[in-house]
Scaffold this motif. Structure first.
Motif, short mmCIF file in Angstrom:
data_model
loop_
_atom_site.label_atom_id
_atom_site.label_comp_id
_atom_site.label_asym_id
_atom_site.label_seq_id
_atom_site.Cartn_x
_atom_site.Cartn_y
_atom_site.Cartn_z
N HIS A 1 15.98 -4.32 -2.23
CA HIS A 1 15.80 -4.21 -0.77
C HIS A 1 16.48 -2.97 -0.20
O HIS A 1 16.24 -2.61 0.95
CB HIS A 1 16.33 -5.46 -0.08
CG HIS A 1 17.79 -5.72 -0.31
ND1 HIS A 1 18.30 -6.00 -1.55
CD2 HIS A 1 18.84 -5.76 0.55
CE1 HIS A 1 19.61 -6.19 -1.45
NE2 HIS A 1 19.96 -6.05 -0.19
N VAL A 2 17.34 -2.31 -0.99
CA VAL A 2 18.03 -1.12 -0.49
C VAL A 2 17.67 0.12 -1.30
O VAL A 2 18.33 1.16 -1.18
CB VAL A 2 19.57 -1.32 -0.48
CG1 VAL A 2 19.97 -2.41 0.49
CG2 VAL A 2 20.10 -1.60 -1.88
N LEU A 3 16.63 0.03 -2.13
CA LEU A 3 16.27 1.13 -3.03
C LEU A 3 14.89 1.69 -2.71
O LEU A 3 13.98 0.93 -2.38
CB LEU A 3 16.27 0.64 -4.49
CG LEU A 3 17.58 0.15 -5.08
CD1 LEU A 3 17.31 -0.44 -6.46
CD2 LEU A 3 18.59 1.28 -5.18
N ASP B 1 29.09 -8.65 -1.39
CA ASP B 1 30.49 -8.96 -1.08
C ASP B 1 31.43 -7.92 -1.67
O ASP B 1 32.38 -7.47 -1.02
CB ASP B 1 30.85 -10.34 -1.61
CG ASP B 1 32.31 -10.70 -1.35
OD1 ASP B 1 32.68 -10.91 -0.18
OD2 ASP B 1 33.08 -10.74 -2.34
N ILE B 2 31.17 -7.51 -2.90
CA ILE B 2 32.04 -6.55 -3.59
C ILE B 2 32.05 -5.21 -2.86
O ILE B 2 33.11 -4.63 -2.59
CB ILE B 2 31.60 -6.38 -5.05
CG1 ILE B 2 31.84 -7.67 -5.84
CG2 ILE B 2 32.33 -5.21 -5.70
CD1 ILE B 2 31.10 -7.71 -7.16
N GLY C 1 22.96 2.10 -1.22
CA GLY C 1 22.18 1.32 -0.27
C GLY C 1 22.98 0.22 0.39
O GLY C 1 22.91 0.01 1.61
N LEU C 2 23.76 -0.50 -0.40
CA LEU C 2 24.58 -1.59 0.14
C LEU C 2 25.68 -1.05 1.06
O LEU C 2 25.96 -1.63 2.12
CB LEU C 2 25.19 -2.40 -1.00
CG LEU C 2 24.20 -3.19 -1.86
CD1 LEU C 2 24.89 -3.75 -3.10
CD2 LEU C 2 23.56 -4.33 -1.05
N LYS D 1 17.45 10.01 1.91
CA LYS D 1 16.50 9.91 3.02
C LYS D 1 16.33 8.46 3.46
O LYS D 1 16.31 8.16 4.67
CB LYS D 1 15.15 10.50 2.61
CG LYS D 1 14.10 10.45 3.71
CD LYS D 1 12.79 11.07 3.23
CE LYS D 1 11.72 10.99 4.31
NZ LYS D 1 10.43 11.58 3.85
N LEU D 2 16.21 7.55 2.49
CA LEU D 2 15.99 6.14 2.82
C LEU D 2 17.17 5.55 3.58
O LEU D 2 16.99 4.85 4.58
CB LEU D 2 15.75 5.34 1.54
CG LEU D 2 15.59 3.82 1.74
CD1 LEU D 2 14.28 3.52 2.45
CD2 LEU D 2 15.65 3.09 0.39
N VAL D 3 18.38 5.81 3.13
CA VAL D 3 19.55 5.17 3.75
C VAL D 3 20.14 6.00 4.89
O VAL D 3 21.02 5.54 5.61
CB VAL D 3 20.65 4.88 2.70
CG1 VAL D 3 20.09 4.06 1.56
CG2 VAL D 3 21.29 6.17 2.17
N GLY D 4 19.68 7.24 5.03
CA GLY D 4 20.17 8.08 6.12
C GLY D 4 21.60 8.56 5.94
O GLY D 4 22.34 8.70 6.92
#
Length: 612
Positions: free
Chosen positions: A523-525, A246-247, A273-274, A319-322
């Motif tokens: 989940h975003v790392l 949310d933040i 990631g978020l 690379k992971l998050v593009g």
């Protein structure tokens, strides 16, 4: 994000002092490059420099509303992340709108609730409101102290500004620095309300300061309270994940280009990631930026603070998050450039002595500003979740502030560069001990807390009420010097309150630092970042940097009567200037940086020292 300034004088006609108000306001042109405005009446003058973020054409300031009993005018710096909900609430209460800005929402919030508007705000802010109905000035600062705010009482009123330089532009303010100011400058305890300049003070975080003909009074509207935590581990992790999502979503709202500062550590990677996930939902690609130094990755050597270079982890996250990622690579010449040092000093108003960690931050922000106007940062996660190394070693049990007990080049031997008589006079050890006792005495505890839980609550409190404020000020000043708004998701008061009251056993439930954050954002790392040990903001290891400092120090030593030698030991500086730069100790390098900061600060600010 902007710069504010003002002057209240109950015995003068300020309508005849327009040029002084203009001068105060213009000192903060960098904080607000997009617009300027002043509002002057007989007993009050308000100034504003604007960095336009939301409602670019409609958010001009000072902003006023008329009431049957007088005008109310405001200058505002910061962001209210919940302004959309507040606007809806105030609309139902009968308020109407002329703009789409959060500034107008905050102003109408004051009209509705008075200074209790603070209880409705989620954000970072420093603002001042002149209420003609009661002939009073109300100054309000956000809960965590993200936005700077200073004031200077006068014989018949007050001067105020986002930064000391705005106040110092008024002839009523003297440029005196006394022993008490110097003690805190050298000590790193962040005494509440401290300003280097005698007679000046900070509006403390979470505080309302009201000025009237009767004088000045303060009210604390927020502090760290001890509350029972009843959620289990799974629920706690889920709540942290919910809050963080949310933040970050709220803090991505802007009408200008946004990005994230990515260091490759857990904190900035979690925000990255978020943010990337949120922007992907909106069909956008996230931009990320990082700072590095020429040859740092290839020639990296572990030290007491850093086990690994940042670059491999940054690449894994991007690379992971593009994300569209950009590295800002700096060399020793850029980092040691005296003009860059002077620019940073002008931004910070104090000779902080952080050397390349300050100049590189400024140069990073300068590069980012060419692409983005808003940046999200991982700042403050270590204070909130307990991430620093000294949370997890013997330093945590020392009878002083743990960041001072931890052996590092930045914090140890802080008196080494001072003249012996000055060091004796300042008696920093006694000052630090007094500040530590004062800080510890203010910490609230729960009945029945174990000895360990009580100690760790105290340590967390010291970091949130003291240490983090130094870092927030540093980041704000460096970013606003180039007109970049940096947002700090980990300073959202809802997250701070919740995690602060989480037992230490939950904060470290997997045997690692920052367990809650690690699991809430896994989940975003990438795996590499989830497993990485804490690594602080980078510092160059190139011997070319201390070599450049030594050359500059030798030039200072050639000036026999320079005022810097009122404080700095010529003998110590001579000795350190002759050390082999390849083998120079961290404390010696820090001392040179501090001496050079003091040298340029004396030249730029012409302070009068009162060592009594």
């Amino acid at each position: 994000m902007c710069g504010i300034a003002g002057w209240v004088s109950y015995d003068s006609d300020l309508s005849q002092r327009q040029e002084i108000v203009d001068a105060m306001t213009e000192t903060m042109a960098c904080r607000g490059p997009d617009d300027r405005g002043t509002w002057v009446r007989r007993n009050v003058a308000l100034g504003h420099r604007r960095l336009a973020i939301i409602d670019l054409p409609g958010g001009r300031q000072p902003m006023s509303v008329r009431t049957p009993n007088g005008e109310i005018s405001m200058v505002y710096s910061g962001e209210a992340y919940n302004f959309t909900e507040l606007r809806e609430e105030l609309t139902k209460l009968g308020h109407t709108w002329e703009t789409d800005s959060d500034t107008e929402v905050v102003l109408h919030g004051y009209l509705q609730w008075g200074d209790a508007v603070v209880d409705h705000l989620n954000g970072m802010y420093a603002f001042a409101i002149w209420d003609e109905r009661d002939q009073k000035l109300v100054m309000i600062r956000d809960r965590m102290g993200i936005k700077p705010f200073y004031y200077y009482p006068t014989r018949d009123g007050v001067l105020f500004g986002s930064e000391p330089k705005a106040i110092l532009a008024n002839p009523l303010a003297s440029r005196v620095v006394d022993s008490d100011g110097l003690r805190e400058l050298m000590a790193f305890t962040k005494r509440p309300g401290w300003s280097l300049w005698k007679g000046m003070a900070e509006v403390e975080p979470g505080t309302v300061v009201t000025v009237s003909k009767e004088g000045i009074r303060t009210r604390t509207y927020w502090k760290l309270d001890a509350k029972q935590h009843t959620d289990d581990q799974e629920t706690t992790v889920a709540r942290v994940r919910e809050l963080m999502t949310d933040i970050v979503n709220r803090q991505l709202v802007a009408d200008v280009p946004r990005c994230v500062l990515l260091s490759g550590g857990l904190d900035s990677s979690a925000v990255t990631g978020l943010a990337a996930a949120r922007l992907a939902e909106q069909g956008e690609q996230l931009r990320t930026f990082s700072v590095d130094f020429t040859g740092q990755e290839e020639n990296f050597k572990p030290d007491e603070m850093r086990d690994t270079p940042d670059s491999p982890f940054i690449r894994d996250v991007a690379k992971l998050v593009g994300s569209a990622h950009q590295d800002v690579i700096l060399n020793p010449a850029e980092l040691s450039d005296p003009e860059v040092r002077r620019t940073v000093l002008r931004a910070r108003d104090i000779p902080a002595g952080l050397g390349d960690m300050d100049t590189s931050l400024y140069l990073l922000f300068k590069a980012i500003r060419g692409e983005s106007t808003v940046a999200l940062s991982g700042e403050s996660a270590d204070e909130v979740f307990g991430g620093y190394r000294w949370f997890h070693d013997e330093s945590v049990h020392a009878d002083t502030f743990p960041w001072l007990a931890f052996r590092s080049g930045l914090m140890t031997e802080r008196e080494a560069l001072l003249r012996p008589d000055v060091a004796t006079h300042l008696s920093l050890a006694d000052y630090v001990a007094d500040q530590y006792r004062t800080a510890v005495d203010k910490v609230e505890h729960l009945d029945g807390e174990s000895e360990q839980e009580a100690r760790m609550r105290t340590i967390c409190n010291l970091h949130l009420s003291r240490f983090v404020r130094m870092l927030l000020d540093r980041k704000d000043r460096a970013s606003m010097a180039v007109g970049l708004e940096v947002r700090v998701p980990f300073c959202d008061h809802r997250l701070v309150e919740y995690v602060y009251n989480t037992p230490w056993s939950l904060k470290t439930f997997d045997g690692r630092e920052k367990s809650l954050l690690r699991h809430a954002t896994k989940h975003v790392l990438p795996d590499s970042v989830r497993d990485r040990v804490k690594s602080p903001y980078p510092s160059t290891q190139d011997p070319g940097y201390p070599a450049a400092l030594q050359q500059q120090v030798k030039e200072v030593l050639a000036e026999r009567d320079n005022p810097v030698f009122q404080l700095v030991s010529r003998e110590w500086l001579t000795k350190v200037s002759e050390v082999d730069p390849v083998t120079i100790e961290p404390t010696q390098r820090v001392g040179m940086d501090r001496a050079l900061d003091l040298y340029h600060w004396f030249d730029m600010y012409s302070p009068e020292l009162q060592l009594d």
